[in-house]
Scaffold this motif. Structure first.
Motif, PDB file in Angstrom:
ATOM      1  N   GLU A 160       0.845  -1.195   0.000  1.00 26.83           N
ATOM      2  CA  GLU A 160       0.000   0.000   0.000  1.00 26.83           C
ATOM      3  C   GLU A 160       0.884   1.250   0.000  1.00 26.83           C
ATOM      4  O   GLU A 160       0.676   2.189  -0.761  1.00 26.83           O
ATOM      5  N   LYS A 161       1.910   1.206   0.846  1.00 27.97           N
ATOM      6  CA  LYS A 161       2.800   2.384   0.921  1.00 27.97           C
ATOM      7  C   LYS A 161       3.532   2.583  -0.400  1.00 27.97           C
ATOM      8  O   LYS A 161       3.761   3.705  -0.838  1.00 27.97           O
ATOM      9  N   GLN A 162       3.877   1.444  -1.022  1.00 24.41           N
ATOM     10  CA  GLN A 162       4.609   1.577  -2.285  1.00 24.41           C
ATOM     11  C   GLN A 162       3.698   2.136  -3.377  1.00 24.41           C
ATOM     12  O   GLN A 162       4.118   2.950  -4.194  1.00 24.41           O
ATOM     13  N   TRP A 163       2.446   1.698  -3.360  1.00 21.65           N
ATOM     14  CA  TRP A 163       1.520   2.238  -4.360  1.00 21.65           C
ATOM     15  C   TRP A 163       1.228   3.707  -4.071  1.00 21.65           C
ATOM     16  O   TRP A 163       0.972   4.501  -4.983  1.00 21.65           O
ATOM     17  N   ALA A 164       1.259   4.031  -2.771  1.00 21.14           N
ATOM     18  CA  ALA A 164       1.006   5.419  -2.405  1.00 21.14           C
ATOM     19  C   ALA A 164       1.992   6.317  -3.140  1.00 21.14           C
ATOM     20  O   ALA A 164       1.635   7.342  -3.722  1.00 21.14           O
ATOM     21  N   GLU A 165       3.225   5.871  -3.147  1.00 20.63           N
ATOM     22  CA  GLU A 165       4.262   6.682  -3.807  1.00 20.63           C
ATOM     23  C   GLU A 165       3.903   6.879  -5.284  1.00 20.63           C
ATOM     24  O   GLU A 165       4.039   7.967  -5.839  1.00 20.63           O
ATOM     25  N   THR A 166       3.446   5.811  -5.906  1.00 21.68           N
ATOM     26  CA  THR A 166       3.094   5.896  -7.327  1.00 21.68           C
ATOM     27  C   THR A 166       1.948   6.879  -7.539  1.00 21.68           C
ATOM     28  O   THR A 166       1.959   7.693  -8.457  1.00 21.68           O
ATOM     29  N   TRP A 167       0.981   6.760  -6.661  1.00 23.45           N
ATOM     30  CA  TRP A 167      -0.186   7.633  -6.785  1.00 23.45           C
ATOM     31  C   TRP A 167       0.258   9.096  -6.708  1.00 23.45           C
ATOM     32  O   TRP A 167      -0.106   9.952  -7.506  1.00 23.45           O
ATOM     33  N   VAL A 168       1.161   9.317  -5.751  1.00 25.63           N
ATOM     34  CA  VAL A 168       1.688  10.664  -5.548  1.00 25.63           C
ATOM     35  C   VAL A 168       2.320  11.179  -6.840  1.00 25.63           C
ATOM     36  O   VAL A 168       2.015  12.273  -7.327  1.00 25.63           O
ATOM     37  N   LEU A 169       3.168  10.341  -7.382  1.00 27.43           N
ATOM     38  CA  LEU A 169       3.924  10.743  -8.570  1.00 27.43           C
ATOM     39  C   LEU A 169       2.996  11.044  -9.746  1.00 27.43           C
ATOM     40  O   LEU A 169       3.143  12.039 -10.449  1.00 27.43           O
ATOM     41  N   THR A 170       2.057  10.137  -9.917  1.00 30.42           N
ATOM     42  CA  THR A 170       1.184  10.250 -11.082  1.00 30.42           C
ATOM     43  C   THR A 170       0.331  11.506 -10.973  1.00 30.42           C
ATOM     44  O   THR A 170       0.217  12.290 -11.922  1.00 30.42           O
ATOM     45  N   LEU A 171      -0.227  11.682  -9.800  1.00 33.53           N
ATOM     46  CA  LEU A 171      -1.106  12.829  -9.614  1.00 33.53           C
ATOM     47  C   LEU A 171      -0.305  14.112  -9.827  1.00 33.53           C
ATOM     48  O   LEU A 171      -0.740  15.029 -10.536  1.00 33.53           O
ATOM     49  N   ALA A 172       0.897  14.116  -9.241  1.00 32.42           N
ATOM     50  CA  ALA A 172       1.723  15.316  -9.370  1.00 32.42           C
ATOM     51  C   ALA A 172       2.024  15.574 -10.839  1.00 32.42           C
ATOM     52  O   ALA A 172       1.975  16.713 -11.317  1.00 32.42           O
ATOM     53  N   GLY A 173       2.336  14.487 -11.547  1.00 34.03           N
ATOM     54  CA  GLY A 173       2.678  14.645 -12.953  1.00 34.03           C
ATOM     55  C   GLY A 173       1.525  15.221 -13.758  1.00 34.03           C
ATOM     56  O   GLY A 173       1.696  16.164 -14.534  1.00 34.03           O
ATOM     57  N   VAL A 174       0.363  14.644 -13.547  1.00 34.71           N
ATOM     58  CA  VAL A 174      -0.790  15.116 -14.322  1.00 34.71           C
ATOM     59  C   VAL A 174      -1.068  16.574 -13.964  1.00 34.71           C
ATOM     60  O   VAL A 174      -1.309  17.425 -14.828  1.00 34.71           O
ATOM     61  N   ALA A 175      -0.978  16.864 -12.661  1.00 31.31           N
ATOM     62  CA  ALA A 175      -1.238  18.242 -12.233  1.00 31.31           C
ATOM     63  C   ALA A 175      -0.263  19.186 -12.918  1.00 31.31           C
ATOM     64  O   ALA A 175      -0.634  20.257 -13.399  1.00 31.31           O
ATOM     65  N   ARG A 176       1.010  18.737 -12.972  1.00 33.69           N
ATOM     66  CA  ARG A 176       2.014  19.632 -13.559  1.00 33.69           C
ATOM     67  C   ARG A 176       1.677  19.894 -15.025  1.00 33.69           C
ATOM     68  O   ARG A 176       1.819  21.012 -15.516  1.00 33.69           O
ATOM     69  N   ILE A 177       1.225  18.844 -15.708  1.00 31.67           N
ATOM     70  CA  ILE A 177       0.877  19.044 -17.120  1.00 31.67           C
ATOM     71  C   ILE A 177      -0.281  20.038 -17.224  1.00 31.67           C
ATOM     72  O   ILE A 177      -0.258  20.955 -18.036  1.00 31.67           O
TER      73      ILE A 177
END
Length: 1703
Positions: A1093-1110
């Motif tokens: 769960e914690k490892q997926w959390a990191e992914t979620w963080v990254l993805t969301l941040a990436g999309v937001a940045r775009i």
């Protein structure tokens, strides 16, 4: 000096005269007639000399007279005289001055001397001189001279005998030489001889010239004599021997063959006389059988007589050699006889001389060819040539088989051998060749115990005989043991050498002619003369069986290296010749023989055994004798040089190789190397044998297929002697050269070679099945070598070659397939590297043909093969990467054919290839392959064997994207070209173009494929991969997204980004919460990542941040897509769900993304200015947008300039706004949507739990709350226009909620400052910042906003209360931070003091700004502030933090300093009425607090605190009392009461003695007192009532002082020496100090303001003070001093009451 020169003549004359004088002297006494004759001779000579000029001719004419005296001298028979005379005669002869007549006289005289037996040697000398110096002697005279020599030959004296024999020989020669000379003279003249009638020789003589006639008569008589008949011409012969006759016959036939061939008469003699004679003389030899008893035959058989027999054979040799053409039939008889003489039953010596004769024939290949033509090729004729060869063969065999009979068994046996049993000792030491240890090995043959030494009998190619030359022997000589064998051996070798070189020479000539013919007439076919070929073929067919039998046997028996070498050379040349003539059976037979000899005896090798069987069934007969091809004997004593293992399926132990085997192997190599073109199908044999040898020697293939010495793997390992070790590199070198030479073979031969290798390899594969024995790699290695050297015509052999190697690659035996792969990959690499003509770049078909097997290898499941395949791909890329062109899809296919079950090393190698491709070769490959590259790189990311590779491959995708970006224009052009072509094809076929992301342009599709690949990787099960892929995906879109056309963005958002977000959200919410133990091996996982769960959390963080940045950076681009609002809502929904997830990391990151999308640069600042400027100039703002340069209405055209693209790249972060105003409305909708999201998130996250606290699972973290609150200011900027009170209330709830959230104790050390530091947490900072932003906005905002001030104050004051009363979070129990234990999961309330204090400071500041605002006044803000502050002020020392009450006081003072004037101003409005009592209470609670000071308070601290109290009193004295008339009376009353209370010092009974003086707030009391006094004496007293109050107070004070002083004096006196209690001393000191203060005050006051009563009381104190002087305490004394001092001012001289000058 010539004989006829004048000097010679003169000398001759002198000598003759001298001789005659000497003669006359000698005969003076005894023989007077001679003397007279001599003297008359002298006269005669002188006369001749005087009369003639031609003296010699004259002498010759008169020679009879000149010679006469000498002849008479000889007649005296006196030795001395005879010698003198003979010398003189010889001198005359040598000057050729003897006439025919004189010669006759001389001969007669010599005959007499001979009969008398005088001066025999001189006689012979004289005859010789006579016959050799001139030709005057003929006919009978000649015959008489010859007979004379013969007669002397048979005297008793051996010297005379021998001299005579020599003379006879010379004379015979002279006779024939004269004939030859005569023929020369008459050569030009054509004669017509009269026809010869009859057949008698008498009549035929008449046709001959004189010399010829002499020769004829001589030869005829020699025949007669040999035949023991009477001579016709040589009258007077007394005896003659056959041996001498035969010798003379032989020398004539040998020296003058021309005579017999040119003159019919002589030919006739040959046929009629010589041949019958020879045959007759041979008869005893023919009939004789050695060992047959004479009793068995009725008539005794004449025994062969060696001297005659040997001479006959010599004659036969000459006849055959020179007169074969004349005597065809006779030669047939002779040859048959010769063959018979080789028979085993004949005597040894006879066989020896017969062999020597045969040898003489064998060195004459042309003669042999004639035999073949004349006999073997004629029907019904003896096969003479075949018989000769076979006879030699069977002769050799018989020597091995038949024991020597008839003479001593072993003549020259080596030391240590005895008799024919030599093998006994011979077998003693293997490797010594059966020779005693101390001797050097002698060359010999040895077979089944028969040991035959080998001697050097003649030089190669010449038949130098030994026994045929033994003309002096009468008895048969004893033949040394190996002699016959040695001659037969030489004969065989010479025979082979002669025939082969002759035929090969003729073949070469024929080929030369053929070549010229072809050049001249290229269109016609060359037809050779069949005749020559037939003869050659017949010769080979006739002799090969016999040769092979003999050579094989000799090869097997040979113990000598040179002999072996010669035998092998013979077999080799025969094999090659048969090959050239196309005679397959004999060719294979010879090759088989060499092959068998190369291998150890009895070595099981299928090819050879079947061939041998065919041969051994061909027994052939030689005149009734059957000769088998003898099978090799295994016991030949050879030096063993190697022991190895047989290459067979059945285990046989070890086999030994001898030096001879190695020698044979070299011959075999030589054969294959030099004669490969004629081997045809027998390649199979040769290669099979070589394979076995290579195996036994332990040679293993190395680079390029060359065999190198290596160690055998299992079983008893190969043992090699040093001898063979030095040979091995040579052998391996020859082996390699052999296959190198395949480049010179024609296509057909090459195919033979390849087929042979393939079938060998198939056999090896068969054998390697099902056992783990080391397989034979010979064939594979050699296929490789052959392929490598035939690169120039690789197409013709590529398919069979690679097809077979691919089969090998699938073999279960690892060594086998490893080599298959090695060979295949080496060939492919070489093929690609080879400079073909035309080059590969122009020959796509060939390139694909070469690469295809590489692709086929991908189907092989064995990892080692794939490893090899990939390594070679790597090498191909390194060497030929630039020129692969159309081969790229194949190569990429190979690299990408990876599967998870393949193991990491394979994947690693494949990946190296890919890395190389991406770093070096993207520019050189066709653009259509780029999508394959992306797919391949993606597949490496998805493989799960090797994490690092997955990560690096993501890096490669980034590099690829970079490449796309840099080469955009080129790629676009190429892809669009390709697209057109495909479109055309699709239309022709009537299909639609099927391409992923179809509507987008091809270049954009390439990007979309890349994004899609990265998107797949973003949800990989491995966290590291997801992380890396996510970062790369978003970086790529950020960096290069500008290249995409606008519609493509729609696909990116809805088909790539949102599905990715959905997927990640789903995976995260369903991820496993189980703790992952260490991550494989000994990698430790940080606790923040120890569950899925914690490892997926990191992914979620990254993805969301990436999309937001775009969304942030591409906002304006996306806004033009039309459905941006929906996208925005979806994104906000994602942010909200992430923010509310029960994972701190995700929730916090969601807020960061939220912040990011809200911090978009608003369309303001610079761009606005530009727009305005342009608008002013009348230019519509559409043009300046770099992204939408094409305008919304026009179709999107790709911008072509690189500069422009780069500016877009760099300016990607800050894009200019889109034109038009409608975006502002759109904007506010977006912002309010964002506000709603924020509000929902805030409410949900800060709402305290309602239920019981045990179930509390999740409390938001501080950083999350901080971030949440930090978003508000940015958000507020965009919604402030419509931000209502309602919204403010919502905000307040969230702020309050956020601040109330407790922290888990394990996080507290990182968030909380240590308890003593007064620092705010960032959340508290954020809350205050939010409020600050609001108040600033209100400040500059319109009037209607200002109603919000009180709300803000209210909020802030709530926070201020936290300092004394921390907030509750639901029903949760929180511990005070100081008492929490860090290791327990408890919730800790924050230290709210710094926050409350900061809030208070804010309140003060804000009040400072807003004190006069209507809303602030009307909402009683000041009262609220005081009310709030009352709590900490009242608590004072009981406050959680000391700083709180101090701040509260200072804040109160500040607020009052601002607020009191305002309050006074509005006193009439009554808005502040309720404030005053609050204020009084606050003062009261603070100045006279109920809390006690802590025990450990230091003196300095106490004094500081006291100073604060003093400040408050001072505020009262400056801000309140002076304005008493504006202030409610009760309030002033309360104040005065307080001051009064303060001025009278009351001590706390709890103080210890030592502290009392300090702990009494002296300064405070003093100030209170002064204030009281001040107001007591002020002339400004507004009302009498007030003045009265102060006066009252004063008199009370003075009275009290008086009491205290008096009591002190009293007690002092009573106590005597004992010190008084501390309290009392303190009290007196205070009173004294009060008095001095009062005095000061009075001094300062206007005298008229002081009441007289007061003065009286003051003065009344003086005596009492004086009384105290006696006290013992030093402190009291000093205080007393201070109190008494001021009384000085009262000390004035009494004023006289005189008036008007009178006293």
């Amino acid at each position: 000096m010539s004989v006829s020169s004048p000097e010679a003549v003169k000398k001759l004359l002198e000598n003759m005269q001298t001789d005659l004088r000497s003669l006359s002297m000698e005969c003076k006494k005894k023989f007077p007639p001679v003397k007279e004759a001599a003297e008359s001779g002298i006269v005669k000579i002188k006369t001749i000399a005087a009369r003639n000029t031609g003296i010699l001719a004259a002498l010759k004419e008169n020679s009879s007279e000149v010679v006469q005296p000498f002849l008479m001298g000889c007649g005296t028979k006196e030795q001395k005289i005879t010698q003198l005379c003979l010398a003189a005669i010889q001198r005359l002869m040598s000057h050729e001055v003897v006439s025919e007549g004189a010669a006759g006289n001389i001969i007669n005289m010599l005959w007499q001397l001979m009969e008398n037996g005088l001066e025999e040697l001189k006689l012979l000398q004289t005859v010789l001189v006579l016959l050799t110096t001139n030709t005057v002697v003929h006919d009978e005279v000649l015959s008489k001279a010859i007979v004379l020599c013969f007669r002397l030959h048979f005297t008793k004296d051996p010297i005379t005998n021998n001299t005579a024999a020599a003379t006879v020989r010379q004379v015979v020669t002279v006779v024939f030489e004269r004939m030859v000379a005569e023929d020369e003279r008459f050569k030009g003249i054509v004669e017509h001889p009269p026809p010869v009638q009859g057949n008698t020789n008498r009549r035929s003589v008449s046709t001959l010239r004189p010399s010829a006639k002499d020769a004829y008569m001589l030869f005829q008589d020699l025949c007669q004599l040999v035949n023991a008949d009477a001579p016709y011409w040589l009258v007077g012969m007394t005896e003659m021997t056959r041996t001498f006759g035969l010798e003379l016959l032989e020398s004539v036939l040998n020296d003058f063959p021309g005579v017999f061939l040119q003159h019919q008469e002589f030919s006739f003699l040959l046929k009629e006389r010589v041949c019958p004679l020879v045959i007759k003389l041979f008869s005893p030899n023919i009939k004789f059988r050695q060992g047959s008893s004479s009793a068995a035959s009725p008539a005794p058989v004449e025994k062969p007589y060696f001297p005659i027999c040997m001479r006959l054979l010599r004659v036969v040799s000459v006849l055959i050699k020179h007169f074969y053409t004349l005597l065809v039939t006779e030669c047939e008889i002779f040859l048959s006889l010769l063959v018979k003489f080789l028979d085993g039953e004949k005597p040894q010596w006879l066989r020896a001389v017969a062999v020597e004769s045969v040898h003489r024939l064998c060195v004459q290949p042309h003669l042999l060819r004639s035999f073949c033509q004349s006999y073997d090729m004629k029907q019904h004729s003896t096969k003479v040539f075949r018989d000769i060869v076979n006879a030699l063969g069977s002769f050799i065999q018989s020597l091995f088989i038949v024991p020597n009979a008839g003479n001593t068994p072993v003549v020259n046996a080596p030391a240590g051998a005895s008799g024919s049993g030599a093998q006994g000792t011979a077998q003693g030491g293997t490797g010594t060749g059966g020779v005693g240890g101390n001797l050097t090995t002698q060359a010999a043959f040895e077979y089944r115990g028969t040991w035959i030494p080998l001697m050097t009998v003649s030089v190669q190619g010449s038949a130098k005989a030994t026994y045929l030359e033994m003309l002096d022997k009468v008895e048969p000589p004893s033949i040394p043991e190996g002699y016959a064998m040695s001659v037969a051996f030489s004969a065989l070798l010479d025979l082979v050498r002669g025939i082969t070189s002759m035929i090969e020479r003729e073949l070469a000539v024929e080929e030369g002619v053929a070549a010229e013919f072809r050049e001249a007439n290229p269109d016609q076919k060359w037809q050779p003369q069949p005749g020559a070929h037939l003869v050659w073929e017949e010769m080979v067919s006739a002799c090969w069986c016999g040769l092979l039998a003999a050579l094989s046997l000799l090869l097997d028996a040979s113990t000598d290296e040179t002999a072996t070498e010669n035998i092998l050379k013979a077999e080799l040349t025969m094999a090659s010749l048969c090959g050239r003539l196309g005679l397959v059976t004999p060719r294979d037979a010879f090759i088989t023989a060499i092959c068998k000899a190369s291998l150890p005896p009895h070595y099981a090798l299928t090819h050879l055994s079947c061939n041998a069987a065919n041969l051994s069934s061909k027994a052939y007969s030689i005149q009734g004798q059957t000769v088998q091809i003898i099978s090799p004997s295994s016991e030949s004593h050879q030096q063993v040089v190697a022991v190895g293992q047989p290459l067979n399926a059945q285990p046989q132990g070890t086999v030994m190789l001898t030096a001879k085997n190695i020698q044979c192997m070299r011959t075999l190599l030589n054969l294959a190397h030099c004669h490969g073109a004629v081997l045809g199908t027998s390649w199979q044999l040769v290669l099979a044998t070589l394979q076995h040898l290579v195996w036994i020697l332990g040679l293993k293939p190395g680079v390029g297929g060359a065999l190198k010495p290596g160690r055998a793997v299992e079983g008893p390992s190969t043992v090699l002697t040093t001898a063979v070790m030095t040979d091995l590199p040579v052998i391996s070198n020859i082996l390699s050269r052999l296959f190198e030479s395949s480049q010179y073979l024609d296509d057909v031969s090459l195919h033979h070679l390849i087929n042979a290798l393939c079938s060998l390899s198939l056999e090896a594969m068969e054998m390697a099945y099902g056992n783990n024995k080391e397989p034979s790699l010979f064939a594979v290695a050699k296929l490789l070598e052959t392929g490598l050297v035939n690169m120039d015509r690789i197409e013709i052999l590529w398919r069979p070659l690679t097809g077979h190697l691919l089969e090998v690659c699938q073999h279960p035996n690892s060594r086998m397939r490893e080599w298959g792969a090695e060979a295949l990959t080496a060939l492919i690499k070489a093929g690609l590297a080879y400079k073909h003509d035309p080059p590969l770049a122009q020959n796509q078909r060939l390139q694909l043909l070469l690469l295809n097997p590489l692709k086929e290898l991908s189907n092989v499941l064995h990892a080692d093969i794939r490893q090899k395949q990939l390594e070679s791909v790597l090498q191909i890329l390194q060497s030929q990467g630039d020129s692969l062109g159309p081969g790229w899809p194949l190569v990429l296919g190979v690299i990408g054919a990876i599967r998870n079950d393949q193991g990491e090393s394979l994947i690693r190698t494949a990946f190296q290839c890919l890395q190389l491709v991406v770093t070096d070769f993207l520019p050189t490959m066709p653009c259509t392959c780029l999508q394959i590259v992306v797919d391949v790189a993606g597949s490496f990311g998805l493989q799960n064997q090797e994490l690092n590779i997955s990560l690096t491959s993501i890096g490669l995708l980034w590099n690829i994207s970079d490449y796309f970006f840099q080469r955009g224009e080129v790629i676009t052009q190429e892809l669009e070209k390709e697209e057109e072509a495909l479109q055309k094809q699709a239309q022709e076929k009537g299909e639609t173009l099927n391409r992923p992301f179809h509507p987008a342009p091809p270049f954009d599709c390439l990007w979309l494929c890349l994004y899609a690949k990265l998107g797949e990787l973003c949800v990989d099960p491995r966290p590291a991969v997801r992380k890396s892929a996510g970062q790369t995906l978003f970086s790529t879109i950020a960096a290069h997204g500008t290249l995409l056309q606008q519609p493509t963005w729609h696909i990116v958002v809805w088909k790539v980004l949102f599905p990715l977000l959905d997927c990640v959200r789903t995976s995260s919410t369903t991820a496993d919460k189980e703790k992952i133990e260490s991550g494989g091996g000994n990698i430790l996982i940080h606790h923040s990542r120890d569950t899925a769960e914690k490892q997926w959390a990191e992914t979620w963080v990254l993805t969301l941040a990436g999309v937001a940045r775009i969304f942030n950076t591409r906002r304006y681009l996306l806004q033009q897509l039309g459905d941006f609002f929906e996208a925005w809502e979806v994104l906000l929904n994602h942010i909200q769900s992430a923010a509310l997830s029960k994972n701190n990391e995700v929730s916090l990151a969601a807020l960061k993304s939220f912040q990011e999308i809200l911090q978009i640069v608003t369309p303001g600042r610079d761009s606005d200015k530009v727009c305005d400027a342009l608008a002013a100039m009348g230019v519509p703002p559409v043009l300046i947008d770099p992204l939408s340069a094409s305008g919304p209405g026009r179709p999107l055209v790709r911008s072509d300039s690189l500069v422009e693209r780069l500016t877009r790249y760099n300016g990607a972060e800050l894009q200019a706004p889109p034109p038009g105003e409608e975006s502002a409305l759109e904007d506010s909708a977006l912002w309010w949507s964002a506000w709603n999201t924020w509000y929902r998130t805030g409410t949900d996250s800060t709402r305290p739990p309602s239920g019981p606290t045990e179930k509390l699972s999740f409390i938001p973290s501080q950083p999350f709350l901080t971030a949440l609150i930090q978003i508000f200011p940015a958000l507020y900027q965009h919604i402030k226009a419509n931000f209502s009170m309602e919204d403010l209330k919502k905000l307040g709830v969230i702020l309050h909620g956020a601040v109330s959230v407790p922290i888990s104790s394990d996080a507290s050390p990182f968030i909380l400052p240590s308890y003593t530091e007064a620092v705010l947490t960032s959340l508290q900072e954020a809350v205050l910042t939010a409020l600050d932003i609001l108040q600033k906005a209100i400040c500059v905002g319109p009037e209607n906003l200002q109603v919000m001030y009180p709300a803000i104050f209210e909020q802030l004051l709530l926070f201020v209360e936290f300092s004394c009363k921390p907030p509750q979070y639901g029903r949760m129990e929180t511990k005070h931070v100081a008492s929490a234990k860090y290791n327990q999961a408890e919730w800790v309330a924050l230290n709210y003091v710094p926050f409350a204090e900061r809030s208070l400071e804010v309140v003060v500041d804000l009040y400072h700004k807003t004190a006069c605002h209507k809303a602030v006044i009307s909402e009683k803000v000041l009262q609220n502030i005081i009310k709030t502050l009352k709590m900490p002020l009242g608590l004072k020392y009981s406050c959680p933090s000391e700083s709180t009450w101090k701040l509260a006081v200072s804040s109160l003072l500040k607020v009052l300093s601002i607020g009191l004037p305002v309050a006074r101003q509005h006193a009439s409005s009554g808005k502040f009425n309720t404030m005053w009592p609050e204020l009084a209470n606050a003062f009261e609670d603070f100045l006279f607090t109920k809390s006690t000071s802590p025990d450990n308070l230091s003196i300095q601290e106490f004094q500081k605190n006291e100073a604060v109290d003093v400040e408050v009193v001072q505020l009262i004295s400056t801000e309140i009392l002076p304005f008493a008339n504006f202030i409610p009376k009760d309030f002033v009353g309360q104040i005065m009461t307080m001051l009064n209370k303060g001025s009278i010092h009351s001590q706390s009974p709890s103080f210890t003695e030592a502290e009392i003086d300090v702990r009494m707030r002296e300064e405070f009391s003093k100030v209170c007192f002064e204030t009281l006094l001040q107001f007591s004496f002020s002339n400004k007293v507004s009302t009498p009532q007030e003045g009265y109050i102060s006066r009252m107070a004063l008199s009370v004070l003075l009275k009290r002082s008086q009491d205290v002083l008096r009591r002190y004096v009293e007690n002092e006196r009573l106590s005597g020496r004992c010190p008084l209690p501390r309290q009392q001393v303190t009290e007196i000191i205070f009173v004294l100090k009060a008095i001095s203060t009062l005095m000061d005050s009075l001094k300062k006051t206007q005298p008229e303001n002081v009441d007289g009563n007061t003065w009286a009381q003051v003065i009344a104190l003086y005596p009492t003070l004086v009384e105290c002087i006696t006290c013992s305490s030093s402190e009291v004394s000093s205080a007393l001093k201070e109190a008494l001092g001021p009384f000085q001012d009262f000390m004035q001289p009494p004023v006289s009451r005189v008036q008007n000058g009178e006293s």
